[in-house]
Design a protein around this motif. Sequence first.
Motif, PDB file in Angstrom:
ATOM      1  N   THR A   1       0.828  -1.205   0.000  1.00  0.00           N
ATOM      2  CA  THR A   1       0.000   0.000   0.000  1.00  0.00           C
ATOM      3  C   THR A   1       0.862   1.254   0.000  1.00  0.00           C
ATOM      4  OG1 THR A   1      -1.755  -1.145   1.202  1.00  0.00           O
ATOM      5  CG2 THR A   1      -1.817   1.247   1.228  1.00  0.00           C
ATOM      6  N   LEU A   2       1.940   1.230   0.780  1.00  0.00           N
ATOM      7  CA  LEU A   2       2.859   2.362   0.824  1.00  0.00           C
ATOM      8  C   LEU A   2       3.528   2.585  -0.519  1.00  0.00           C
ATOM      9  CD1 LEU A   2       4.279   4.560   2.468  1.00  0.00           C
ATOM     10  CD2 LEU A   2       5.996   2.854   3.130  1.00  0.00           C
ATOM     11  N   LEU A   3       3.985   1.501  -1.163  1.00  0.00           N
ATOM     12  CA  LEU A   3       4.583   1.609  -2.494  1.00  0.00           C
ATOM     13  C   LEU A   3       3.578   2.155  -3.505  1.00  0.00           C
ATOM     14  CD1 LEU A   3       6.735  -1.643  -2.937  1.00  0.00           C
ATOM     15  CD2 LEU A   3       7.541   0.715  -2.808  1.00  0.00           C
ATOM     16  N   SER A   4       2.349   1.671  -3.399  1.00  0.00           N
ATOM     17  CA  SER A   4       1.295   2.134  -4.296  1.00  0.00           C
ATOM     18  C   SER A   4       1.047   3.630  -4.129  1.00  0.00           C
ATOM     19  CB  SER A   4       0.017   1.344  -4.022  1.00  0.00           C
ATOM     20  OG  SER A   4      -0.990   1.679  -4.946  1.00  0.00           O
ATOM     21  N   MET A   5       1.090   4.098  -2.882  1.00  0.00           N
ATOM     22  CA  MET A   5       0.886   5.519  -2.622  1.00  0.00           C
ATOM     23  C   MET A   5       2.037   6.349  -3.196  1.00  0.00           C
ATOM     24  SD  MET A   5      -0.024   7.426   0.967  1.00  0.00           S
ATOM     25  CE  MET A   5       1.574   7.119   1.715  1.00  0.00           C
TER      26      MET A   5
ATOM     27  N   ILE B   1      -7.097   7.279  -0.868  1.00  0.00           N
ATOM     28  CA  ILE B   1      -7.571   5.934  -0.515  1.00  0.00           C
ATOM     29  C   ILE B   1      -6.478   5.149   0.211  1.00  0.00           C
ATOM     30  CG2 ILE B   1      -8.267   3.702  -1.458  1.00  0.00           C
ATOM     31  CD1 ILE B   1      -9.728   5.202  -3.685  1.00  0.00           C
ATOM     32  N   GLN B   2      -5.267   5.193  -0.340  1.00  0.00           N
ATOM     33  CA  GLN B   2      -4.172   4.420   0.245  1.00  0.00           C
ATOM     34  C   GLN B   2      -3.748   4.982   1.599  1.00  0.00           C
ATOM     35  OE1 GLN B   2      -1.954   5.077  -3.214  1.00  0.00           O
ATOM     36  NE2 GLN B   2      -2.880   3.375  -4.325  1.00  0.00           N
ATOM     37  N   LEU B   3      -3.794   6.301   1.715  1.00  0.00           N
ATOM     38  CA  LEU B   3      -3.453   6.923   2.996  1.00  0.00           C
ATOM     39  C   LEU B   3      -4.468   6.542   4.062  1.00  0.00           C
ATOM     40  CD1 LEU B   3      -1.417   8.820   4.327  1.00  0.00           C
ATOM     41  CD2 LEU B   3      -2.891  10.741   3.710  1.00  0.00           C
ATOM     42  N   SER B   4      -5.735   6.499   3.670  1.00  0.00           N
ATOM     43  CA  SER B   4      -6.779   6.106   4.623  1.00  0.00           C
ATOM     44  C   SER B   4      -6.628   4.650   5.035  1.00  0.00           C
ATOM     45  CB  SER B   4      -8.167   6.337   4.006  1.00  0.00           C
ATOM     46  OG  SER B   4      -8.390   5.464   2.918  1.00  0.00           O
ATOM     47  N   ILE B   5      -6.185   3.804   4.093  1.00  0.00           N
ATOM     48  CA  ILE B   5      -5.963   2.387   4.426  1.00  0.00           C
ATOM     49  C   ILE B   5      -4.857   2.253   5.460  1.00  0.00           C
ATOM     50  CG2 ILE B   5      -5.102   0.190   3.511  1.00  0.00           C
ATOM     51  CD1 ILE B   5      -6.540   0.849   0.892  1.00  0.00           C
TER      52      ILE B   5
ATOM     53  N   VAL C   1      -4.320  13.622 -12.836  1.00  0.00           N
ATOM     54  CA  VAL C   1      -4.011  14.200 -11.526  1.00  0.00           C
ATOM     55  C   VAL C   1      -5.097  13.838 -10.517  1.00  0.00           C
ATOM     56  CG1 VAL C   1      -3.819  16.363 -10.236  1.00  0.00           C
ATOM     57  CG2 VAL C   1      -2.616  16.121 -12.393  1.00  0.00           C
ATOM     58  N   ILE C   2      -6.354  13.986 -10.923  1.00  0.00           N
ATOM     59  CA  ILE C   2      -7.476  13.693 -10.028  1.00  0.00           C
ATOM     60  C   ILE C   2      -7.487  12.223  -9.614  1.00  0.00           C
ATOM     61  CG2 ILE C   2      -9.989  13.566  -9.878  1.00  0.00           C
ATOM     62  CD1 ILE C   2     -10.072  16.043 -11.720  1.00  0.00           C
ATOM     63  N   ILE C   3      -7.292  11.327 -10.593  1.00  0.00           N
ATOM     64  CA  ILE C   3      -7.299   9.890 -10.300  1.00  0.00           C
ATOM     65  C   ILE C   3      -6.172   9.520  -9.341  1.00  0.00           C
ATOM     66  CG2 ILE C   3      -6.880   7.610 -11.316  1.00  0.00           C
ATOM     67  CD1 ILE C   3      -8.389   8.607 -13.811  1.00  0.00           C
ATOM     68  N   CYS C   4      -4.961  10.033  -9.614  1.00  0.00           N
ATOM     69  CA  CYS C   4      -3.818   9.727  -8.748  1.00  0.00           C
ATOM     70  C   CYS C   4      -4.020  10.311  -7.351  1.00  0.00           C
ATOM     71  CB  CYS C   4      -2.524  10.261  -9.364  1.00  0.00           C
ATOM     72  SG  CYS C   4      -1.981   9.350 -10.826  1.00  0.00           S
ATOM     73  N   LEU C   5      -4.635  11.482  -7.291  1.00  0.00           N
ATOM     74  CA  LEU C   5      -4.920  12.101  -5.993  1.00  0.00           C
ATOM     75  C   LEU C   5      -5.922  11.269  -5.197  1.00  0.00           C
ATOM     76  CD1 LEU C   5      -4.239  14.550  -4.256  1.00  0.00           C
ATOM     77  CD2 LEU C   5      -6.139  15.759  -5.337  1.00  0.00           C
ATOM     78  N   ILE C   6      -6.951  10.774  -5.884  1.00  0.00           N
ATOM     79  CA  ILE C   6      -7.935   9.898  -5.240  1.00  0.00           C
ATOM     80  C   ILE C   6      -7.259   8.633  -4.708  1.00  0.00           C
ATOM     81  CG2 ILE C   6      -9.933   8.402  -5.661  1.00  0.00           C
ATOM     82  CD1 ILE C   6     -10.942  10.532  -7.635  1.00  0.00           C
ATOM     83  N   ARG C   7      -6.347   8.091  -5.514  1.00  0.00           N
ATOM     84  CA  ARG C   7      -5.623   6.887  -5.098  1.00  0.00           C
ATOM     85  C   ARG C   7      -4.787   7.151  -3.847  1.00  0.00           C
ATOM     86  NH1 ARG C   7      -4.893   2.443  -7.941  1.00  0.00           N
ATOM     87  NH2 ARG C   7      -2.960   2.282  -6.764  1.00  0.00           N
ATOM     88  N   VAL C   8      -4.106   8.293  -3.810  1.00  0.00           N
ATOM     89  CA  VAL C   8      -3.298   8.639  -2.639  1.00  0.00           C
ATOM     90  C   VAL C   8      -4.168   8.734  -1.393  1.00  0.00           C
ATOM     91  CG1 VAL C   8      -1.936  10.473  -1.568  1.00  0.00           C
ATOM     92  CG2 VAL C   8      -1.447   9.792  -3.915  1.00  0.00           C
TER      93      VAL C   8
END
Length: 202
Positions: free
Chosen positions: A90-94, A182-186, A173-180
């Motif tokens: 998850t950290l790598l993904s972020m 989500i991953q940060l919340s995980i 940018v929006i998609i990557c921001l959403i991913r960050v």
Amino acid sequence: MGSRKCRSCLSSLLILLALWSVTVNILLYFPNGQISYASSNKLTNYVWYFEGICFSGVMMLIVAAVLLVLESDNNYKCCRSENCSKKYMTLLSMIFSALGIAFSGYSLVMSTLGLVQGPYCQTLNGWEYAFEGTAGRFLTDSSLWVQCLEPAHVVEWNIILFSILITLSGLQVIICLIRVVIQLSIILCGTYSIIIQVIDSH
């Protein structure tokens, strides 16, 4: 499970947007389908920053491919604990999502600057940036476009393609921001649940 599918869907969408970015950027080299302007270097200088081909294109394809691998069920178990391995992935993904923001953000800025500057075209005074000093006002005043004599319809060509590039990179940018997010919340929620379990055990 649903969160993983959502992230995989977003990564797949990044691939599609990246392919479109490459295509649109390539079209900028050939106003009206003519190759002579590219070969004689009579194009706007922002085309040569390769924002759509390299940054929101190839680099985003790499980022999206890595994200899909990290989200797969068959990824390498880096820790003895499955929970540790998931957090590491998850950290790598972020981190890669943050890189995606940087790459697409670069493309967004360069495309915007290219749009505002206007095309490099032949006017009555020779080859020049006819609208460079207008601060983008020519975008809403089509009567000024006749100043560009060659290539034909180059103003419309640049406006349409740079606008598409801005849209594509903006979505990235929006998609990557959403991913960050989500991953940060995980990561944070996982840490919070561990703290609660420790407190409860006492």
